[in-house]
Design an enzyme around this catalytic site. Structure first.
Site, PDB file in Angstrom:
ATOM      1  NE  ARG A 234      42.522   1.738  15.848  1.00 24.40           N
ATOM      2  CZ  ARG A 234      42.839   2.913  15.573  1.00 24.40           C
ATOM      3  NH1 ARG A 234      43.775   3.660  16.640  1.00 24.40           N
ATOM      4  NH2 ARG A 234      42.643   3.819  14.756  1.00 24.40           N
TER       5      ARG A 234
ATOM      6  CE  LYS B 155      33.665   4.303   8.896  1.00 24.63           C
ATOM      7  NZ  LYS B 155      34.759   5.145   9.323  1.00 24.63           N
TER       8      LYS B 155
HETATM    9  N1  BES Z   1      37.476   1.672   8.048  1.00 28.57           N
HETATM   10  C1  BES Z   1      37.840   2.803   8.610  1.00 28.57           C
HETATM   11  C2  BES Z   1      38.993   3.411   7.850  1.00 28.57           C
HETATM   12  C3  BES Z   1      38.803   3.809   6.373  1.00 28.57           C
HETATM   13  C4  BES Z   1      38.661   5.175   6.075  1.00 28.57           C
HETATM   14  C5  BES Z   1      39.007   2.980   5.500  1.00 28.57           C
HETATM   15  C6  BES Z   1      38.374   5.441   4.889  1.00 28.57           C
HETATM   16  C7  BES Z   1      38.952   3.223   4.247  1.00 28.57           C
HETATM   17  C8  BES Z   1      38.589   4.622   3.743  1.00 28.57           C
HETATM   18  C9  BES Z   1      38.338   2.595  10.163  1.00 28.57           C
HETATM   19  O1  BES Z   1      37.778   1.805  10.797  1.00 28.57           O
HETATM   20  C10 BES Z   1      38.064   3.971  10.802  1.00 28.57           C
HETATM   21  O2  BES Z   1      36.880   4.135  10.776  1.00 28.57           O
HETATM   22  N2  BES Z   1      39.180   4.637  11.228  1.00 28.57           N
HETATM   23  C11 BES Z   1      38.741   5.706  11.958  1.00 28.57           C
HETATM   24  C12 BES Z   1      39.703   5.692  13.066  1.00 28.57           C
HETATM   25  C13 BES Z   1      39.421   6.930  14.209  1.00 28.57           C
HETATM   26  C14 BES Z   1      38.069   6.618  14.839  1.00 28.57           C
HETATM   27  C15 BES Z   1      40.377   6.609  15.313  1.00 28.57           C
HETATM   28  C16 BES Z   1      39.287   7.056  11.133  1.00 28.57           C
HETATM   29  O3  BES Z   1      40.218   7.007  10.194  1.00 28.57           O
HETATM   30  O4  BES Z   1      38.430   7.890  11.063  1.00 28.57           O
HETATM   31 MN    MN Z   2      35.806   2.118  11.645  1.00 25.98          MN
END
Ligand code: BES
Ligand code: MN
Ligand code: ZN
Length: 487
Positions: free
Chosen positions: A341, A267
């Site tokens: 997931r 990230k």
């Molecule tokens: N933990 C994050 C989702 C999240 C985002 C939680 C903002 C709290 C605040 C999750 O693991 C994630 O990174 N999801 C990705 C999925 C994508 C790579 C398909 C996302 O939402 O960008």
């Molecule tokens: Mn994530």
């Protein structure tokens, strides 16, 4: 926080802050006692009027006690028509305001509104507003929480008080777990916190270390967790009501990613900053378990979470890897940041094996849920009417917001795999829906709901009477839902 009841005159309440509940348009009547000849002598109503205070919901008027009353400060709380919702909101903002002033002894009086039916909700909201996470601040900057909250002129109701305090304690635990830095709350320590709930009707069914998780072939948890020096844990607690004839059996499952760096799909810093919140689902089910253990509903409750840290390293899972999940399904990895997931899928398959009547999972799963619903609404997914309606109603009662979203099969194509059986991303569009569809393939219990709490679990800035940070969202909703099943 101690809750007490008093029949004394509000005028005589020796408190740091005396709050008076004032319905709209009833200022004079509500102030009669305080503003009499032995109190403010009419000056209070006049000052409130000058300030434009008329009891409208959400408004307040502060005054020093000036030695006219026993309390040091006085606040008039506008509650509009005095509905339960408005009483709860007023109590929440009072809890917040008095914490900012460091008031330890607080009294609430209500002359013109019957607050008794709203008592539990008012205490819950007050505690919610009174919460701070300031243990890392210098002592001089910390403000004291409320020690004693006294209700004046309200009939004593020990059951309502105990219920409210149990919910508040569960929620506070969840908030603390979310707010603690990832150096403090990591897989081993969150497992230890959960194990600490054992005793009475709660037992530890499983608290597996990495070797056991590997031996159980939980490929999702192993894949996500393997890149970190802090190895994953899998935890299962059971609450078994005494008496041996539970009316229902449910499993509560939480996403417990104690830090989500994104892994090799790293990230950017801005997005990573608050990713200690990514165990918010696990925190919610731990908090609910704590409340359930105190409230003792007649329902068997299994609480399950996988705790992992998602980190990049020479041992991380990689893009293009194909994980064999606990259910046996083969998942193609397209983005290591879609890790939640994978962890949940193994937990959901395990939960389904227990053959509960219903499974609910809670997860800070997708940024897409935040884009869709912001930080107030949780996204609720379910194909099952009774679970969906039950959760929405428990959320409504609790003052927590959830909105039902479609588990739309039309988008299934988005998670079709090239090499494996499914893949862990579904593209930008409908990102929260495709994540829910992915999960649905690992649950065999027909009554299942998934709640994406990515928005509400952690607030970047204050909202309503919540300070920024962890909210403990869904602890009260889950607990109330379980209570309802036991009745
Ligand atoms: N933990 C994050 C989702 C999240 C985002 C939680 C903002 C709290 C605040 C999750 O693991 C994630 O990174 N999801 C990705 C999925 C994508 C790579 C398909 C996302 O939402 O960008
Ligand atoms: Mn994530
Ligand atoms: Zn995550």
């Amino acid at each position: 926080m101690l809750i007490s009841f008093s029949a004394a005159r509000p005028l005589a309440a020796a408190a740091d802050v005396l709050a008076l509940v004032v319905p709209q348009g009833k200022v004079a009547a509500a102030l009669a006692d305080l503003d009499g000849a032995d109190g403010f002598g009419g000056a209070l109503a006049a000052a409130a009027k000058d300030d434009g205070f008329d009891g409208r919901a959400g408004t307040s008027f502060w005054s020093p006690g000036l030695g006219k009353i026993a309390a040091k400060r006085l606040v008039l709380l506008g509650v509009g028509n005095g509905s339960t919702n408005e009483l709860r909101a007023a109590a929440g903002s009072l809890g917040k305001d008095v914490r900012n002033k460091g008031a330890k002894v607080v009294a609430i009086a209500s002359a013109e509104t019957n607050v008794a039916p709203a008592l539990s909700l008012m205490i819950e909201a007050y505690a919610e507003g009174n919460y701070r996470f300031d243990k890392y601040k210098p002592v001089a900057q910390r403000k004291a929480p409320t020690d004693t909250l006294t209700f004046i002129g309200v009939a004593e109701d020990p059951r309502a008080v105990a219920h409210a305090l149990a919910l508040a304690a569960g929620q506070e635990l969840a908030r603390n777990l979310v707010n603690e830095p990832a150096a403090e709350i990591h897989p081993d320590s969150i497992a230890a916190v959960a194990e600490g709930l054992a005793g009475g009707e709660v037992s530890v069914v499983a608290s597996w270390d990495y070797a056991t998780i590997q031996a159980k072939k939980m490929g999702g948890i192993v894949g996500v967790g393997q890149g970190s020096d802090k190895k994953p844990r899998f935890v299962h607690l059971r609450y078994e009501p005494a008496g041996g004839a539970p009316k229902a059996h449910v499993a509560l499952v939480g996403k417990g990613v104690t830090f989500d760096s994104g892994g090799l799909s790293l990230k950017p810093s801005d997005g990573m900053l608050t990713m200690r919140c990514d165990m918010g689902g696990a925190a919610a089910v731990i908090g609910a378990m704590k409340a359930i253990a105190a409230i003792k509903p007649n329902v068997r409750v299994d609480m399950i979470f996988g705790a992992v840290e998602n980190m990049p390293s020479g041992n991380s899972y990689k893009l293009g890897d194909i994980l064999t999940m606990y259910s046996g399904k083969k998942v193609e990895i397209h983005n290591t940041d879609a890790e939640g997931r994978l962890v949940l899928a193994d937990c959901l398959h395990y939960a389904s094996e227990l053959k509960p009547d219903a499974v609910v999972d809670l997860a800070t799963l997708t940024g897409a849920a935040v884009v869709a619903l912001g930080d107030w609404y949780s996204a609720l997914y379910s194909r099952e009417e009774s679970v969906s309606a039950g959760l929405l109603s428990a959320a409504e009662t609790s003052g927590e917001a959830a909105w039902r979203m479609p588990l739309a099969d039309i988008y299934r194509d988005k998670i079709k795999a090239e090499w494996g059986e499914t893949k862990n991303t579904g593209g930008r569009n409908a990102g929260s829906i495709t994540a829910a569809l992915f999960l649905s393939d690992f649950v065999t219990t027909p009554k299942w709901a998934h709640v994406d709490i990515a928005g509400p679990a952690f607030l970047d800035s204050p909202l309503l009477h919540y300070v920024q940070g962890g909210t403990g969202i869904m602890v009260r909703t889950l607990t109330r839902w379980v209570e309802g099943l036991g009745q």
